[in-house]
Design a protein around this motif. Structure first.
Motif, PDB file in Angstrom:
ATOM      1  N   ASP A 124       0.815  -0.866   0.032  1.00 30.09           N
ATOM      2  CA  ASP A 124      -0.198  -0.073  -0.063  1.00 30.09           C
ATOM      3  C   ASP A 124       0.987   0.912  -0.301  1.00 30.09           C
ATOM      4  O   ASP A 124       0.523   2.214  -0.720  1.00 30.09           O
ATOM      5  N   HIS A 169      -7.491   1.148  -2.127  1.00 26.69           N
ATOM      6  CA  HIS A 169      -7.340  -0.564  -1.711  1.00 26.69           C
ATOM      7  C   HIS A 169      -8.130  -0.673  -2.589  1.00 26.69           C
ATOM      8  O   HIS A 169      -8.015  -1.462  -3.548  1.00 26.69           O
ATOM      9  N   SER A 170      -8.971   0.350  -3.586  1.00 24.44           N
ATOM     10  CA  SER A 170      -9.612   0.097  -5.231  1.00 24.44           C
ATOM     11  C   SER A 170      -8.571   0.204  -6.213  1.00 24.44           C
ATOM     12  O   SER A 170      -8.914  -0.396  -6.946  1.00 24.44           O
ATOM     13  N   GLY A 173      -6.178  -3.355  -5.673  1.00 22.42           N
ATOM     14  CA  GLY A 173      -7.109  -4.351  -6.656  1.00 22.42           C
ATOM     15  C   GLY A 173      -7.176  -4.135  -7.949  1.00 22.42           C
ATOM     16  O   GLY A 173      -6.351  -5.294  -8.368  1.00 22.42           O
TER      17      GLY A 173
END
Length: 207
Positions: A124, A169-170, A173
């Motif tokens: 991240d 997060h998006s 992914g």
């Protein structure tokens, strides 16, 4: 002809390992995972390997006499397992590469290197850096590993558009979806001899 044996080094959940096991089992990659090495115990990635009946070994840097000893123990284990290629799949330790292994160690990184790469840029942290920089495009990179973080010659990259409403997060992914394509394809090219590491650069075909 037997599938090429690869060793996978992990430091966490083993999602890339899980993807490699899937594509190998499906016959999409003519390879088999012959060993999984982790730098600490009790990882989900180790559980994934054990569920697939893949031998595992934990080699903790704190139990070694410095980076060179850590590297020696890792590559001794890889050679004992008769693996000819090593994949760093979410492996967060600096791993000195012995001269005889240059060109046989690949890494997957969640950005378009050289952007957002180097020491401290993983997971991240990478995606947050991309968003803070306001980049319109990111992606992933598979490269040969040398002895500088994320600096080895690039085999391939896949691009991902950054959307205005993305959060860490998006974005992570969608980048991982591309990693699941990029790593098996880079391995396929490497194992087929379509790409080679020569004098610190990638040579394609008969070049």
């Amino acid at each position: 002809m037997s599938p090429s044996r690869i060793a996978v080094l992990i430091s966490g959940t083993g999602r890339s390992l899980e993807n490699l096991l899937r594509v190998c089992a499906a016959g999409e990659l003519d390879a088999e995972v012959g060993l999984v090495v982790a730098d600490r115990g009790k990882l989900r990635g180790l559980e994934i390997a054990e569920a697939a009946s893949v031998p595992t070994q934990v080699i903790r840097p704190r139990d070694c006499d410095g980076p060179e000893d850590f590297s020696a123990q890792v590559f001794d284990a890889v050679e004992a397992a008769a693996c000819g290629t090593v994949v760093l799949a979410g492996f967060l330790r600096h791993l000195p590469i012995p001269a005889g292994w240059l060109g046989r160690v690949l890494n997957i990184h969640p950005s378009l290197l050289p952007a957002h790469g180097g020491k401290g840029f993983w997971g991240d942290h990478v995606h947050r850096s991309v968003l803070e920089a306001g980049d319109a495009v990111t992606g992933c990179t598979v490269h040969y590993v040398d002895n500088v973080f994320d600096a080895g010659p690039i085999i391939l990259q896949r691009r991902v558009d950054v959307r205005p409403d993305d959060d860490v997060h998006s974005l992570a992914g969608r980048v991982f979806d591309e990693e699941c394509i990029a790593l098996p394809e880079a391995l396929r090219q490497h194992l087929a001899g379509e790409v080679r590491f020569v004098a610190g650069r990638v040579v394609r075909g008969d070049g």
